[in-house]
Design a protein around this motif. Structure first.
Motif, mmCIF file in Angstrom:
data_model
loop_
_atom_site.group_PDB
_atom_site.id
_atom_site.type_symbol
_atom_site.label_atom_id
_atom_site.label_comp_id
_atom_site.label_asym_id
_atom_site.label_seq_id
_atom_site.Cartn_x
_atom_site.Cartn_y
_atom_site.Cartn_z
ATOM 1 N N MET A 196 0.945 -1.243 0.029
ATOM 2 C CA MET A 196 0.070 0.048 0.130
ATOM 3 C C MET A 196 1.009 1.401 -0.124
ATOM 4 O O MET A 196 0.615 2.249 -0.514
ATOM 5 C CB MET A 196 -0.855 0.010 1.263
ATOM 6 N N GLY A 197 1.984 1.186 0.566
ATOM 7 C CA GLY A 197 3.037 2.404 0.527
ATOM 8 C C GLY A 197 3.908 2.477 -0.589
ATOM 9 O O GLY A 197 4.663 3.331 -0.767
ATOM 10 N N SER A 198 3.729 1.425 -1.699
ATOM 11 C CA SER A 198 4.785 1.186 -2.804
ATOM 12 C C SER A 198 4.800 2.409 -3.563
ATOM 13 O O SER A 198 5.852 2.830 -4.458
ATOM 14 C CB SER A 198 4.574 0.015 -3.285
ATOM 15 N N ALA A 199 3.616 3.316 -3.693
ATOM 16 C CA ALA A 199 3.655 4.479 -4.578
ATOM 17 C C ALA A 199 4.475 5.569 -4.292
ATOM 18 O O ALA A 199 5.129 6.050 -4.867
ATOM 19 C CB ALA A 199 2.264 4.911 -4.790
ATOM 20 N N LEU A 200 4.911 5.344 -2.902
ATOM 21 C CA LEU A 200 5.820 6.558 -2.355
ATOM 22 C C LEU A 200 7.201 6.642 -2.811
ATOM 23 O O LEU A 200 7.729 7.232 -3.178
ATOM 24 C CB LEU A 200 5.708 6.385 -1.000
ATOM 25 N N GLU A 201 7.788 5.151 -3.397
ATOM 26 C CA GLU A 201 9.009 5.269 -4.037
ATOM 27 C C GLU A 201 9.056 5.685 -5.081
ATOM 28 O O GLU A 201 10.133 6.307 -5.642
ATOM 29 C CB GLU A 201 9.207 3.461 -3.744
ATOM 30 N N THR A 202 8.166 5.349 -6.192
ATOM 31 C CA THR A 202 8.204 6.027 -7.555
ATOM 32 C C THR A 202 7.946 7.345 -7.305
ATOM 33 O O THR A 202 8.726 8.327 -8.304
ATOM 34 C CB THR A 202 7.049 5.419 -8.226
ATOM 35 N N LEU A 203 7.262 8.175 -6.761
ATOM 36 C CA LEU A 203 6.861 9.604 -6.359
ATOM 37 C C LEU A 203 8.066 10.220 -6.004
ATOM 38 O O LEU A 203 8.388 11.190 -6.320
ATOM 39 C CB LEU A 203 5.598 9.934 -5.540
ATOM 40 N N SER A 261 6.897 3.773 9.626
ATOM 41 C CA SER A 261 8.256 3.481 9.218
ATOM 42 C C SER A 261 8.468 3.326 7.571
ATOM 43 O O SER A 261 9.336 3.789 7.003
ATOM 44 C CB SER A 261 8.745 2.019 9.902
ATOM 45 N N PHE A 262 7.695 2.612 7.106
ATOM 46 C CA PHE A 262 7.731 2.378 5.555
ATOM 47 C C PHE A 262 7.820 3.805 4.931
ATOM 48 O O PHE A 262 8.757 3.837 3.960
ATOM 49 C CB PHE A 262 6.465 1.560 4.996
ATOM 50 N N PRO A 263 6.935 4.643 4.962
ATOM 51 C CA PRO A 263 6.856 6.124 4.105
ATOM 52 C C PRO A 263 8.156 6.632 4.516
ATOM 53 O O PRO A 263 8.922 7.337 3.604
ATOM 54 C CB PRO A 263 5.642 6.582 4.595
ATOM 55 N N THR A 264 8.721 6.584 5.767
ATOM 56 C CA THR A 264 9.741 7.231 6.321
ATOM 57 C C THR A 264 11.199 6.772 5.679
ATOM 58 O O THR A 264 11.958 7.583 5.196
ATOM 59 C CB THR A 264 9.853 7.538 7.888
ATOM 60 N N GLN A 265 11.102 5.476 5.615
ATOM 61 C CA GLN A 265 12.342 4.788 4.976
ATOM 62 C C GLN A 265 12.254 5.111 3.517
ATOM 63 O O GLN A 265 13.381 5.510 2.890
ATOM 64 C CB GLN A 265 12.128 3.297 4.959
ATOM 65 N N LYS A 266 11.082 5.289 2.687
ATOM 66 C CA LYS A 266 11.267 5.448 1.319
ATOM 67 C C LYS A 266 11.640 7.156 1.051
ATOM 68 O O LYS A 266 12.344 7.434 0.123
ATOM 69 C CB LYS A 266 9.810 5.303 0.662
ATOM 70 N N PHE A 267 11.229 7.901 2.050
ATOM 71 C CA PHE A 267 11.494 9.199 1.919
ATOM 72 C C PHE A 267 12.850 9.422 1.958
ATOM 73 O O PHE A 267 13.728 10.387 1.314
ATOM 74 C CB PHE A 267 10.683 10.100 3.205
ATOM 75 N N SER A 316 -0.154 2.585 -6.559
ATOM 76 C CA SER A 316 0.575 1.550 -5.691
ATOM 77 C C SER A 316 0.187 -0.016 -6.041
ATOM 78 O O SER A 316 0.281 -0.842 -5.606
ATOM 79 C CB SER A 316 0.359 1.916 -4.260
ATOM 80 N N ILE A 317 -0.884 0.102 -6.839
ATOM 81 C CA ILE A 317 -1.581 -1.017 -7.162
ATOM 82 C C ILE A 317 -0.447 -2.333 -7.697
ATOM 83 O O ILE A 317 -0.793 -3.399 -7.359
ATOM 84 C CB ILE A 317 -3.008 -1.209 -7.879
ATOM 85 N N ALA A 318 0.084 -1.980 -8.800
ATOM 86 C CA ALA A 318 0.673 -3.071 -9.333
ATOM 87 C C ALA A 318 2.058 -3.336 -8.562
ATOM 88 O O ALA A 318 2.204 -4.470 -8.457
ATOM 89 C CB ALA A 318 1.297 -2.284 -10.674
#
Length: 452
Positions: A96-103, A175-181, A265-267
Motif C-alpha cells: 500500500m505504501g509502494s507508490a511513495l517509492e516512485t513519486l 516506518s515504511f513511508p519514512t524509509q522511502k523518504f 501503488s496497485i501494481a
C-alpha cells in the motif's frame, strides 16, 4: 562510429553510450576496469541498505533464538505468528505504501525536493487507515489459524502472541513511508545506524524480559513492539531535525489526490504481496503434516537465512543503475555470495540450529533440511536481482504476472504434491509416536496459557 577512450583514471576509462551504459568492452583489462568501477558504485549504494535489512531480520532471528530456548511449542507458535499473520500484514502495508517509492524518486530527480514531505504525509494517512483493516486478523488470529488447519495448541499460543504484538502494526504505517523518504535522498547511512542501534536495543530487551524477568512470550511481544516503535520514532526525529529541504512541516496538501496515490501503488502492491504471501503459505502447508510442532520450528530456523539472503540480493539491483554492466556485475557477485552461503550452511548444518533451540530432535530436523536450504540460497541469490532489474525499469505489472504463475500456479501445487501425495513432508522423519512430549506432558494436554 567507435566511441574513443577517455584518459586514464576516468571512471571506467570509457565514455558512456547514449543510453547511459558503457561502450563495448574489447579486452580483458577493460572488462576488469569496468567490473571494478561497477562494483564500487554498486556497493556504495547498496551496502548501507543491505546492512539495514540484515539488522531488521536479525531482530526476528534474535526473538526466535530467545523463544526457541523456552521450548519447541513456543518456537513453533511464534514462528507461525510471524510467518503467517505478520508476513500478511507486512506485505499488505509495504504494498500500500509502494507508490511513495516512485513519486519520491521522480520528485527528487526533478528537483522538487519539497514534495517528498507531502508525499510522505500522504502515505502516512493511507497506511494508518490501512492498518485498521488488519485489526480483525490480529484479534482473531487463533481462530484464523485453526481454520487454516494449524495445530490447535500452536494456533492458540500463536493467537495470544499475535494480539500482544498489535501495536507494532501501526509503527509500520510510519516506518515504511519514512524509509522511502530517506531512501529517495540517498540518506541510507542513517538508516543503517538506526538499524544497528535498534538491533542492540532489541537484544537487551529480549535478555531483560525473557531470561531475567521470566515473561516468556509476553516479554518477546513487548520487546518486539518497543523495537518497532523505536525504529519509527528514530526515523521521525531525523526527518524533523535534519531534512529541512524535504520536510517543510505538516500540510493540508497531503490530503489531495489520495485516490491517485492508491491507484499508483496497485501494481507494485500485487507484485510484492504475491511474493511475500507465498512465503506465508509454506508454514501453512507444513502445519498440516505430522509432527507439526517440530516441522514448523525447523522451517522457522531455515526461513531467516533464506529471507535475509533474498532481500539483500534484491536490494542490490533495486538501488543500483539498471545498465547492462551493472546487471552483469550484480548477478555474478550475488551468485558468488549465494554459493558461499551454501557452503557455509552445509559445513555448519549439524551445529547452527543449536543457536535457536536446545531440542535435539529439532536440531536433527534442521540438519536434514540443510541441503535444500543451501540450494535455495543459491537460487535466491539470482532471482531477486533479476526482479530488481525489472522493478528499476518499471516492469512491476510484468513481474506480478510472472510471480502469480511461478508461485501460485506452479510452486504451491508442486509443494502440495511433494509434501502430501509423495509423502516427502519437509524431510523430517516421523517418530514412532506422533504425540510429542513437552515437559513430561503430552502436547495435547499441555495448557497453552502457561507458556505465554
Amino acid at each position: 562510429m567507435e566511441t574513443p577512450l577517455l584518459k586514464d583514471g576516468d571512471a571506467g576509462n570509457r565514455l558512456k553510450a547514449e543510453n547511459g551504459d558503457y561502450a563495448e568492452v574489447k579486452c580483458i583489462s577493460e572488462a576488469a576496469t569496468v567490473f571494478k568501477e561497477e562494483t564500487i558504485k554498486l556497493w556504495k549504494i547498496a551496502m548501507p541498505l543491505v546492512f539495514n535489512i540484515v539488522c531488521y531480520y536479525a531482530t526476528t532471528s534474535l526473538t526466535n533464538i530467545f523463544v526457541g530456548h523456552l521450548g519447541e511449542l513456543q518456537l513453533s507458535a511464534i514462528s507461525i505468528s510471524v510467518s503467517v499473520i505478520y508476513t500478511f500484514a507486512f506485505g499488505y502495508m509495504l504494498g500500500m505504501g509502494s507508490a511513495l517509492e516512485t513519486l519520491c524518486g521522480q520528485s527528487f530527480g526533478a528537483g522538487q525536493v519539497h514534495m517528498l514531505g507531502i508525499y510522505m504525509q500522504r502515505s502516512w494517512i493511507i497506511l494508518l487507515l490501512s492498518s485498521l483493516v488488519l485489526l480483525p486478523i490480529y484479534i482473531f488470529a487463533a481462530p484464523v489459524l485453526k481454520f487454516l488447519g494449524q495445530d490447535p495448541d500452536v494456533a492458540n499460543l500463536a493467537g495470544q502472541y499475535t494480539i500482544l504484538t498489535l501495536p507494532s502494526v501501526f509503527s509500520l504505517a510510519i516506518s515504511f513511508p519514512t524509509q522511502k523518504f530517506l531512501q529517495a535522498q540517498s540518506k541510507v547511512d542513517v538508516m543503517a545506524w538506526i538499524g544497528l542501534i535498534v538491533l542492540i536495543e532489541h537484544a537487551v530487551l529480549l535478555w531483560l524480559f525473557i531470561p531475567v524477568m521470566g515473561w516468556g512470550l509476553r516479554g518477546a511481544a513487548a520487546a518486539f513492539n518497543i523495537t518497532e516503535w523505536v525504529t519509527a520514532i528514530a526515523q521521525l526525529v531525523y526527518v524533523f531535525g535534519w531534512c529541512k529541504d524535504a520536510w517543510k512541516g505538516f500540510s493540508w496538501d497531503a490530503f489531495k489526490e489520495i485516490w491517485a496515490f492508491v491507484r499508483l501503488s496497485i501494481a507494485s502492491a500485487v507484485m510484492l504481496c504475491l511474493e511475500i504471501w507465498y512465503m506465508m503459505s509454506i508454514p501453512l502447508l507444513a502445519g498440516h503434516l505430522p509432527n507439526a510442532v517440530i516441522i514448523i520450528g525447523s522451517l522457522s530456523i531455515c526461513s531467516f537465512v533464506i529471507e535475509v539472503g533474498k532481500f539483500c540480493h534484491g536490494t542490490i539491483l533495486l538501488e543500483a543503475r539498471p545498465t547492462k554492466f551493472s546487471v552483469y556485475v550484480a548477478v555474478f557477485q550475488s551468485l558468488i555470495i549465494g554459493l558461499l552461503c551454501m557452503v557455509l550452511i552445509l559445513v555448519t548444518k549439524d551445529y547452527f540450529a543449536v543457536i535457536y533451540t536446545d531440542s535435539k530432535e529439532l536440531q536433527q530436523s534442521v540438519s536434514k533440511l540443510a541441503w535444500f536450504l543451501g540450494v535455495t540460497m543459491v537460487l535466491n541469490s539470482v532471482q531477486p536481482v533479476i526482479s530488481g532489474v525489472a522493478v528499476g525499469l518499471g516492469w512491476q505489472a510484468t513481474v506480478a504476472n510472472i510471480n502469480l504463475a511461478c508461485y501460485y500456479a506452479f510452486g504451491i501445487p508442486l509443494g502440495y504434491i511433494l509434501g502430501y501425495v509423495a509423502n516427502f513432508g519437509v524431510m523430517v522423519e516421523e517418530t514412532s509416536s506422533r504425540m510429542q512430549k513437552w515437559g513430561g506432558q503430552d502436547i495435547s494436554t499441555h495448557k497453552v496459557g502457561d507458556d505465554i
